[in-house]
Each structure stands twice: as structure tokens, then as C-alpha cells.
Design a protein around this motif. Structure first.
Motif, PDB file in Angstrom:
ATOM      1  N   ALA A   8      63.421  -6.610 -12.186  1.00  0.00           N
ATOM      2  CA  ALA A   8      62.495  -6.558 -11.114  1.00  0.00           C
ATOM      3  C   ALA A   8      62.726  -6.180  -9.741  1.00  0.00           C
ATOM      4  CB  ALA A   8      61.493  -8.372 -11.370  1.00  0.00           C
ATOM      5  N   CYS A   9      64.000  -6.673  -9.722  1.00  0.00           N
ATOM      6  CA  CYS A   9      64.010  -6.317  -8.010  1.00  0.00           C
ATOM      7  C   CYS A   9      64.147  -4.753  -7.847  1.00  0.00           C
ATOM      8  CB  CYS A   9      65.905  -6.855  -7.200  1.00  0.00           C
ATOM      9  SG  CYS A   9      65.541  -8.448  -7.156  1.00  0.00           S
ATOM     10  N   HIS A  64      60.721  -3.359  -8.014  1.00  0.00           N
ATOM     11  CA  HIS A  64      60.335  -3.369  -6.884  1.00  0.00           C
ATOM     12  C   HIS A  64      60.724  -2.448  -5.583  1.00  0.00           C
ATOM     13  CE1 HIS A  64      59.028  -6.082  -3.170  1.00  0.00           C
ATOM     14  NE2 HIS A  64      59.765  -6.065  -2.622  1.00  0.00           N
ATOM     15  N   PRO A  91      56.842  -1.099  -4.020  1.00  0.00           N
ATOM     16  CA  PRO A  91      57.126  -2.537  -3.371  1.00  0.00           C
ATOM     17  C   PRO A  91      56.014  -3.769  -3.400  1.00  0.00           C
ATOM     18  CG  PRO A  91      57.855  -0.426  -1.831  1.00  0.00           C
ATOM     19  CD  PRO A  91      57.063  -0.432  -2.663  1.00  0.00           C
ATOM     20  N   TRP A 112      55.019  -4.257  -6.263  1.00  0.00           N
ATOM     21  CA  TRP A 112      55.569  -4.784  -7.736  1.00  0.00           C
ATOM     22  C   TRP A 112      56.075  -6.315  -7.385  1.00  0.00           C
ATOM     23  CZ3 TRP A 112      54.984  -0.180 -12.166  1.00  0.00           C
ATOM     24  CH2 TRP A 112      53.649  -0.052 -11.791  1.00  0.00           C
ATOM     25  N   PHE A 113      56.095  -7.255  -8.127  1.00  0.00           N
ATOM     26  CA  PHE A 113      57.490  -7.843  -8.322  1.00  0.00           C
ATOM     27  C   PHE A 113      57.997  -8.907  -6.984  1.00  0.00           C
ATOM     28  CE2 PHE A 113      57.709  -5.646 -12.334  1.00  0.00           C
ATOM     29  CZ  PHE A 113      57.379  -6.148 -13.107  1.00  0.00           C
ATOM     30  N   THR A 114      56.830  -9.098  -6.034  1.00  0.00           N
ATOM     31  CA  THR A 114      56.997  -9.437  -4.464  1.00  0.00           C
ATOM     32  C   THR A 114      57.919 -10.644  -4.630  1.00  0.00           C
ATOM     33  OG1 THR A 114      55.008 -10.184  -4.361  1.00  0.00           O
ATOM     34  CG2 THR A 114      55.374  -8.178  -3.743  1.00  0.00           C
ATOM     35  N   THR A 156      59.097 -12.477  -7.642  1.00  0.00           N
ATOM     36  CA  THR A 156      60.028 -12.457  -8.802  1.00  0.00           C
ATOM     37  C   THR A 156      61.583 -13.249  -8.404  1.00  0.00           C
ATOM     38  OG1 THR A 156      58.658 -11.314 -10.025  1.00  0.00           O
ATOM     39  CG2 THR A 156      60.216 -11.127 -11.093  1.00  0.00           C
TER      40      THR A 156
END
Length: 95
Positions: free
Chosen positions: A51-52, A55, A59, A61-63, A65
Motif C-alpha cells: 500500500a505504501c 501511495h 498520493p 490512495w492508501f493515505t 493504510t
């Protein structure tokens, strides 16, 4: 003063015990229970790492997670420690 066994003089059974039994027992777990828990935590962290990476590219997405995942795993470990028979002697996690 504590004595340390030199790795070359440690018996094979001592090495097996140290590598496969001592740590899970110190947590009140069997080898299999420890293994399943470690796999679950590891897979969860791999997912958070993926997820990182996404991200980093997008940026928006998955802020949250990774942060929420790490906090959840930390809380899980701390609750296991609190429920242990001797929380003060709970072993540190180290790799």
C-alpha cells in the motif's frame, strides 16, 4: 557473571532448542502457534508495504493504510504482553 556457550561448542540439540523452541515458549506458544502468528503479522506488513508503494505513486490512495496497520499490530502485541503470566519478562521482539 553469565556464561556464554561458544557457538562451535554448543550441542546440536542446544542449537535446535535455541532456534526453534526457546523463543516460542517464552511467549507461551508452541512452534506452530508462533509460526502462524508470525506469518499472519508478516503478511499484514507486506500488504501495508505494498500500500505504501502504491501511495508513493498515487498520493491520494492508501493515505492511512500503513499507519493504521502498524498501530493495529502494535496494539495486538501489547495486549498479548499484558495478558502474559509475567509481562515484565516478556521478551523484546528482535530480528
Amino acid at each position: 557473571m553469565a556464561t556464554t556457550t561458544h557457538p562451535k561448542t554448543e550441542s546440536k540439540s542446544g542449537i535446535v532448542r535455541r532456534l526453534f523452541i526457546d523463543h516460542p515458549r517464552s511467549l507461551g506458544m508452541s512452534w506452530a502457534e508462533h509460526g502462524l502468528g508470525a506469518v499472519a503479522i508478516g503478511a499484514t506488513l507486506v500488504g501495508a508495504g505494498a500500500a505504501c508503494l502504491v501511495h508513493a505513486l498515487v498520493p491520494g490512495w492508501f493515505t492511512q493504510t500503513a499507519g493504521k496497520t502498524v498501530a493495529r499490530i502494535y496494539d495486538h502485541i501489547q495486549s498479548r504482553k499484558a495478558d502474559a503470566p509475567d509481562p515484565e519478562n516478556w521478551p523484546d521482539y528482535e530480528i
